[in-house]
Motif scaffolding. Structure first.
Motif, PDB file in Angstrom:
ATOM      1  N   GLU A   1       0.830  -1.198   0.000  1.00 16.84           N
ATOM      2  CA  GLU A   1       0.000   0.000   0.000  1.00 16.84           C
ATOM      3  C   GLU A   1       0.866   1.249   0.000  1.00 16.84           C
ATOM      4  N   GLU A   2       0.453   2.225  -0.796  1.00 24.76           N
ATOM      5  CA  GLU A   2       1.070   3.544  -0.786  1.00 24.76           C
ATOM      6  C   GLU A   2       0.013   4.520  -0.286  1.00 24.76           C
ATOM      7  N   VAL A   3       0.248   5.145   0.868  1.00 25.72           N
ATOM      8  CA  VAL A   3      -0.729   6.015   1.511  1.00 25.72           C
ATOM      9  C   VAL A   3      -0.265   7.463   1.417  1.00 25.72           C
ATOM     10  N   THR A   4      -1.172   8.334   0.966  1.00 24.36           N
ATOM     11  CA  THR A   4      -0.908   9.761   0.887  1.00 24.36           C
ATOM     12  C   THR A   4      -2.005  10.493   1.646  1.00 24.36           C
ATOM     13  N   GLU A   5      -1.633  11.294   2.635  1.00 22.46           N
ATOM     14  CA  GLU A   5      -2.609  12.070   3.383  1.00 22.46           C
ATOM     15  C   GLU A   5      -2.787  13.433   2.729  1.00 22.46           C
ATOM     16  N   VAL A   6      -4.040  13.808   2.478  1.00 21.50           N
ATOM     17  CA  VAL A   6      -4.364  15.086   1.837  1.00 21.50           C
ATOM     18  C   VAL A   6      -5.599  15.669   2.517  1.00 21.50           C
ATOM     19  N   TYR A   7      -5.850  16.956   2.277  1.00 16.97           N
ATOM     20  CA  TYR A   7      -7.096  17.561   2.715  1.00 16.97           C
ATOM     21  C   TYR A   7      -8.149  17.315   1.652  1.00 16.97           C
ATOM     22  N   GLY A   8      -9.345  16.952   2.082  1.00 14.31           N
ATOM     23  CA  GLY A   8     -10.442  16.737   1.159  1.00 14.31           C
ATOM     24  C   GLY A   8     -11.719  17.336   1.719  1.00 14.31           C
ATOM     25  N   THR A   9     -12.604  17.744   0.819  1.00 14.72           N
ATOM     26  CA  THR A   9     -13.910  18.234   1.215  1.00 14.72           C
ATOM     27  C   THR A   9     -14.901  17.096   1.042  1.00 14.72           C
ATOM     28  N   ILE A  10     -15.502  16.663   2.141  1.00 14.13           N
ATOM     29  CA  ILE A  10     -16.398  15.515   2.147  1.00 14.13           C
ATOM     30  C   ILE A  10     -17.835  16.017   2.073  1.00 14.13           C
ATOM     31  N   THR A  11     -18.582  15.495   1.113  1.00 15.46           N
ATOM     32  CA  THR A  11     -19.979  15.889   0.947  1.00 15.46           C
ATOM     33  C   THR A  11     -20.836  14.644   0.721  1.00 15.46           C
ATOM     34  N   SER A  12     -22.126  14.819   0.839  1.00 20.06           N
ATOM     35  CA  SER A  12     -23.072  13.754   0.504  1.00 20.06           C
ATOM     36  C   SER A  12     -23.183  13.653  -1.013  1.00 20.06           C
ATOM     37  N   VAL A  13     -23.599  12.495  -1.488  1.00 19.12           N
ATOM     38  CA  VAL A  13     -23.876  12.357  -2.914  1.00 19.12           C
ATOM     39  C   VAL A  13     -25.293  12.860  -3.174  1.00 19.12           C
ATOM     40  N   THR A  14     -25.539  13.267  -4.400  1.00 14.08           N
ATOM     41  CA  THR A  14     -26.886  13.713  -4.751  1.00 14.08           C
ATOM     42  C   THR A  14     -27.816  12.508  -4.834  1.00 14.08           C
ATOM     43  N   ALA A  15     -29.102  12.779  -4.788  1.00 11.17           N
ATOM     44  CA  ALA A  15     -30.088  11.703  -4.887  1.00 11.17           C
ATOM     45  C   ALA A  15     -29.964  10.968  -6.214  1.00 11.17           C
ATOM     46  N   SER A  16     -29.759  11.704  -7.291  1.00 12.40           N
ATOM     47  CA  SER A  16     -29.639  11.048  -8.606  1.00 12.40           C
ATOM     48  C   SER A  16     -28.391  10.167  -8.662  1.00 12.40           C
ATOM     49  N   GLU A  17     -27.287  10.601  -8.061  1.00 10.74           N
ATOM     50  CA  GLU A  17     -26.063   9.782  -8.010  1.00 10.74           C
ATOM     51  C   GLU A  17     -26.328   8.527  -7.197  1.00 10.74           C
ATOM     52  N   TRP A  18     -27.019   8.670  -6.071  1.00 11.93           N
ATOM     53  CA  TRP A  18     -27.296   7.533  -5.212  1.00 11.93           C
ATOM     54  C   TRP A  18     -28.161   6.504  -5.939  1.00 11.93           C
ATOM     55  N   PHE A  19     -29.224   6.965  -6.630  1.00  9.03           N
ATOM     56  CA  PHE A  19     -30.106   6.040  -7.346  1.00  9.03           C
ATOM     57  C   PHE A  19     -29.393   5.372  -8.513  1.00  9.03           C
ATOM     58  N   GLN A  20     -28.563   6.113  -9.231  1.00 11.73           N
ATOM     59  CA  GLN A  20     -27.799   5.526 -10.344  1.00 11.73           C
ATOM     60  C   GLN A  20     -26.839   4.458  -9.814  1.00 11.73           C
ATOM     61  N   ALA A  21     -26.171   4.753  -8.719  1.00 10.18           N
ATOM     62  CA  ALA A  21     -25.250   3.783  -8.122  1.00 10.18           C
ATOM     63  C   ALA A  21     -25.994   2.521  -7.682  1.00 10.18           C
ATOM     64  N   ARG A  22     -27.156   2.689  -7.061  1.00 12.36           N
ATOM     65  CA  ARG A  22     -27.932   1.528  -6.623  1.00 12.36           C
ATOM     66  C   ARG A  22     -28.339   0.652  -7.796  1.00 12.36           C
ATOM     67  N   ARG A  23     -28.655   1.264  -8.933  1.00 11.37           N
ATOM     68  CA  ARG A  23     -28.998   0.473 -10.134  1.00 11.37           C
ATOM     69  C   ARG A  23     -27.827  -0.403 -10.557  1.00 11.37           C
ATOM     70  N   ASP A  24     -26.613   0.095 -10.299  1.00  8.89           N
ATOM     71  CA  ASP A  24     -25.404  -0.661 -10.646  1.00  8.89           C
ATOM     72  C   ASP A  24     -24.906  -1.506  -9.479  1.00  8.89           C
ATOM     73  N   ASP A  25     -25.755  -1.675  -8.446  1.00  5.52           N
ATOM     74  CA  ASP A  25     -25.446  -2.478  -7.259  1.00  5.52           C
ATOM     75  C   ASP A  25     -24.240  -1.939  -6.492  1.00  5.52           C
ATOM     76  N   ILE A  26     -24.158  -0.603  -6.398  1.00  3.78           N
ATOM     77  CA  ILE A  26     -23.086   0.074  -5.666  1.00  3.78           C
ATOM     78  C   ILE A  26     -23.705   0.769  -4.465  1.00  3.78           C
ATOM     79  N   ASN A  27     -23.058   0.626  -3.313  1.00  3.63           N
ATOM     80  CA  ASN A  27     -23.527   1.250  -2.075  1.00  3.63           C
ATOM     81  C   ASN A  27     -22.819   2.599  -1.904  1.00  3.63           C
TER      82      ASN A  27
END
Length: 101
Positions: free
Chosen positions: A26-52
């Motif tokens: 494993e190569e680990v790099t620590e960075v700053y990131g902005t964490i947000t929720s996914v949109t409803a459309s992204e969530w539904f599209q992901a679920r169609r593809d069996d992605i959580n």
């Protein structure tokens, strides 16, 4: 929900052990990131593809090198989709996987 936090970008590369067997490193790099929720459309599209789909993280594009995993607060996620939203940031869409390294 939006917050800035230190996230770990985790890449996996294969090396040969001293006896010639392939091992994952494993190569680990620590960075700053902005964490947000996914949109409803992204969530539904992901679920169609069996992605959580769990969340989206924005990181500076120069810091992201196609790493497969992201760790946030001790929880490891798999990057299932990413794209550069402009020349400065890359959006990482994450799914929670059970039993990943």
């Amino acid at each position: 929900m939006e917050r800035v936090s230190i996230v770990k970008l985790i890449g996996i590369r294969t090396e040969l052990s001293p006896i010639g067997e392939p091992i994952d490193v494993e190569e680990v790099t620590e960075v700053y990131g902005t964490i947000t929720s996914v949109t409803a459309s992204e969530w539904f599209q992901a679920r169609r593809d069996d992605i959580n789909s769990r969340c989206r993280v924005l990181v500076h594009s120069f810091e992201y090198s196609d790493q497969e995993f992201v760790e946030i607060g001790g929880t490891r996620y798999k990057v299932y989709r990413h794209f550069e939203n402009n020349e400065d940031f890359t959006e990482l869409y994450l799914e929670e996987k059970v039993g990943t390294k």
